[in-house]
Design an enzyme around this catalytic site. Structure first.
Site, PDB file in Angstrom:
ATOM      1  N   GLY A 208      26.033  78.981 -76.360  1.00  0.00           N
ATOM      2  CA  GLY A 208      26.877  78.639 -75.347  1.00  0.00           C
ATOM      3  C   GLY A 208      26.600  79.417 -74.047  1.00  0.00           C
ATOM      4  O   GLY A 208      25.836  80.443 -74.280  1.00  0.00           O
ATOM      5  N   ASN A 209      27.863  79.355 -73.257  1.00  0.00           N
ATOM      6  CA  ASN A 209      27.796  80.427 -72.297  1.00  0.00           C
ATOM      7  C   ASN A 209      29.037  80.675 -71.558  1.00  0.00           C
ATOM      8  O   ASN A 209      29.927  79.689 -72.041  1.00  0.00           O
ATOM      9  CB  ASN A 209      26.620  80.188 -70.994  1.00  0.00           C
ATOM     10  CG  ASN A 209      26.862  78.788 -70.490  1.00  0.00           C
ATOM     11  OD1 ASN A 209      27.940  78.682 -69.666  1.00  0.00           O
ATOM     12  ND2 ASN A 209      25.925  77.932 -70.582  1.00  0.00           N
ATOM     13  N   TYR A 210      29.236  81.769 -70.877  1.00  0.00           N
ATOM     14  CA  TYR A 210      30.523  82.023 -70.450  1.00  0.00           C
ATOM     15  C   TYR A 210      31.293  80.917 -69.349  1.00  0.00           C
ATOM     16  O   TYR A 210      32.129  81.344 -68.474  1.00  0.00           O
ATOM     17  CB  TYR A 210      30.742  83.363 -69.796  1.00  0.00           C
ATOM     18  CG  TYR A 210      30.662  84.456 -71.064  1.00  0.00           C
ATOM     19  CD1 TYR A 210      31.422  84.377 -72.001  1.00  0.00           C
ATOM     20  CD2 TYR A 210      29.524  85.153 -71.125  1.00  0.00           C
ATOM     21  CE1 TYR A 210      31.338  85.324 -73.101  1.00  0.00           C
ATOM     22  CE2 TYR A 210      29.446  86.189 -72.128  1.00  0.00           C
ATOM     23  CZ  TYR A 210      30.469  86.147 -73.070  1.00  0.00           C
ATOM     24  OH  TYR A 210      30.182  87.152 -74.276  1.00  0.00           O
ATOM     25  N   SER A 211      30.335  79.686 -68.783  1.00  0.00           N
ATOM     26  CA  SER A 211      30.967  79.222 -67.502  1.00  0.00           C
ATOM     27  C   SER A 211      32.467  78.666 -67.991  1.00  0.00           C
ATOM     28  O   SER A 211      32.532  77.806 -69.056  1.00  0.00           O
ATOM     29  CB  SER A 211      30.001  78.008 -67.492  1.00  0.00           C
ATOM     30  OG  SER A 211      30.474  77.012 -66.605  1.00  0.00           O
ATOM     31  N   ALA A 277      26.505  74.817 -65.971  1.00  0.00           N
ATOM     32  CA  ALA A 277      25.771  75.931 -66.606  1.00  0.00           C
ATOM     33  C   ALA A 277      25.031  75.177 -67.878  1.00  0.00           C
ATOM     34  O   ALA A 277      25.618  75.613 -68.949  1.00  0.00           O
ATOM     35  CB  ALA A 277      26.402  77.122 -66.758  1.00  0.00           C
TER      36      ALA A 277
END
Ligand code: C5P
Length: 401
Positions: A208-211, A277
């Site tokens: 995943g990512n930090y968005s 994102a």
């Protein structure tokens, strides 16, 4: 029209304060969230309890709560408000507002207000006619304040003439008109992608990512506030949907799901903003059972490319506008310009990870908007809510060209 709108209702020390009780009632009944701010003198006319009971929020009057020392932030209130309404506005408060004399919570909030302000004057006829009052009213109008003209009739002093505050229903109608006029996206449909995507490795792990999704949610809010119907396709976020009948939220997890939903709604939309994102790659296979730790020192997960939603839809579009985001760490302008072309976008919003005020997880953003003709607009650091307004204003200017 007023559902979910944030209104600061400023009340000053005039006998017409009793009419503001009715105004507050009308606003709350229409679904607005109202924060009442009173000047010390206003409390001599109607008690704060009346207003806090009707608004469901404690009245703000002092800079600090005496017993706890808690600070009331006029800056936060100014940012929170979609509209500030001062009713009744005495000659004294009008004078202070016109000259920036911020010696109470109400005028301080006025000076921090980012959005529009409406003032309903209430005073005696001679005070209203006085050149000083008229000068101050003109100054406020020059500063962009909307004046709800006082009516003529019997005044509290017993005199007859102009100066009595407009009736609550009239002020309420002006407020409705104000929001109606802002409906510059009425009749349009918009698609907004937001948040991260999660690409499952197994039932408990993902890439995943930090968005946070905040930017996309603010864009959806701004578009719906201005009359658009919005499909908000969001990855996993911990955000509440902005309060609006016009937003249809579609929750997805992976890029593939986001792609499928976006493809479904895109043909129906006039404007699409890709603020998500999206993970570029996903595991080739998702394990059905939780993967066990092996004795090996290394582990390899093969990844496959995800569809590029903005590119695919950019290639299909007819008259639709498409807007993308670029988050860059180096060669930002050149990279963003390349994306603008390759994804066939109309404009791209660039935020740089090098900037302490821009990016993931933050409440603020600092953007540049790049256009196909090579022009670039630079914006100051702002809250994501204000940035959303700037982006939507830019889309409107572009659309009207
Ligand atoms: O190529 P890059 O990921 O930097 O481009 C960012 C822009 O493209 C954003 O607007 C993002 O939402 C969109 N995008 C997309 N689908 C992807 C990757 C990016 O819609 N798979």
């Amino acid at each position: 029209m007023l559902k979910g709108k944030h209104i600061v209702l400023g009340i000053t020390g005039g006998i017409a304060a009793y009419k503001s009780v009715m105004l507050l009632r009308l606003l709350v009944k229409a679904g607005a969230e109202v924060q009442v701010v009173m000047t010390p003198a206003a409390k001599e006319f109607v008690t704060p309890v009346t207003f806090s009971s009707l608004s469901g929020k404690p009245v703000v009057s002092e800079f600090f709560t005496a017993n706890t020392g808690e600070w009331h932030s006029h800056v936060d209130l100014g940012i929170w408000a979609d509209l500030m309404v001062v009713a009744p506005a005495t000659a004294s408060t009008i004078g202070k507002m016109a000259n920036g004399i911020a010696d109470n919570m109400l005028v301080t909030t006025y000076l921090s207000a980012k959005e529009d302000v409406m003032v309903a004057p209430a005073m005696d006829l001679d005070m209203w006619k006085h050149p000083s009052t008229q000068r101050n009213i003109h100054q406020l109008q020059k500063d962009g304040v909307i004046i709800v003209s006082p009516g003529s009739g019997e005044l509290a002093s017993g005199l007859e003439g102009k100066g009595r505050m407009a009736e609550p229903q009239e002020i309420f109608s002006e407020i409705e008109d104000f929001f109606r006029k802002r409906q510059d996206f009425e009749g349009l449909k918009a698609l907004v992608t937001a948040g991260p995507t999660y690409e499952n490795i197994d039932p408990v792990r993902f890439i995943g990512n930090y968005s946070s999704g905040k930017m996309g949610f603010e864009l959806a809010r701004e578009l719906s506030d201005r009359g658009a119907e919005v499909y908000l396709i969001t990855g996993p976020v911990s955000l509440e949907t902005p309060q609006s009948d016009k937003i249809k939220r579609i929750d997805v997890t992976s890029a593939q799901e986001m792609y499928e939903k976006a493809t479904k709604f895109f043909p129906d939309c006039n404007i699409s903003i890709f603020a998500a994102a999206v993970a570029d790659y996903a595991p080739e296979k998702t394990a059905e059972k939780k993967m066990k730790r092996e004795n090996a020192e290394e582990m390899v997960i093969r990844l496959k490319r995800n569809p590029d939603i903005a590119s695919c839809l950019g290639a299909q579009k007819n008259n639709q506008l498409t807007i993308g985001f670029a988050l860059e760490t180096d060669n930002e302008i050149t990279n963003a310009q390349k994306k603008l072309e390759s994804k066939n976008l109309d404009l791209i919003v660039l935020n740089s990870l090098n900037d302490p005020e821009a990016g993931f997880m933050k409440d603020t953003n600092k953007i540049k908007i790049l256009y196909r003709d090579g022009s670039i607009e630079n914006y100051d650091p702002k809250t994501k809510r204000e940035v959303a307004k700037d982006i939507i204003d830019a889309v409107l200017r572009y659309k009207r060209k």
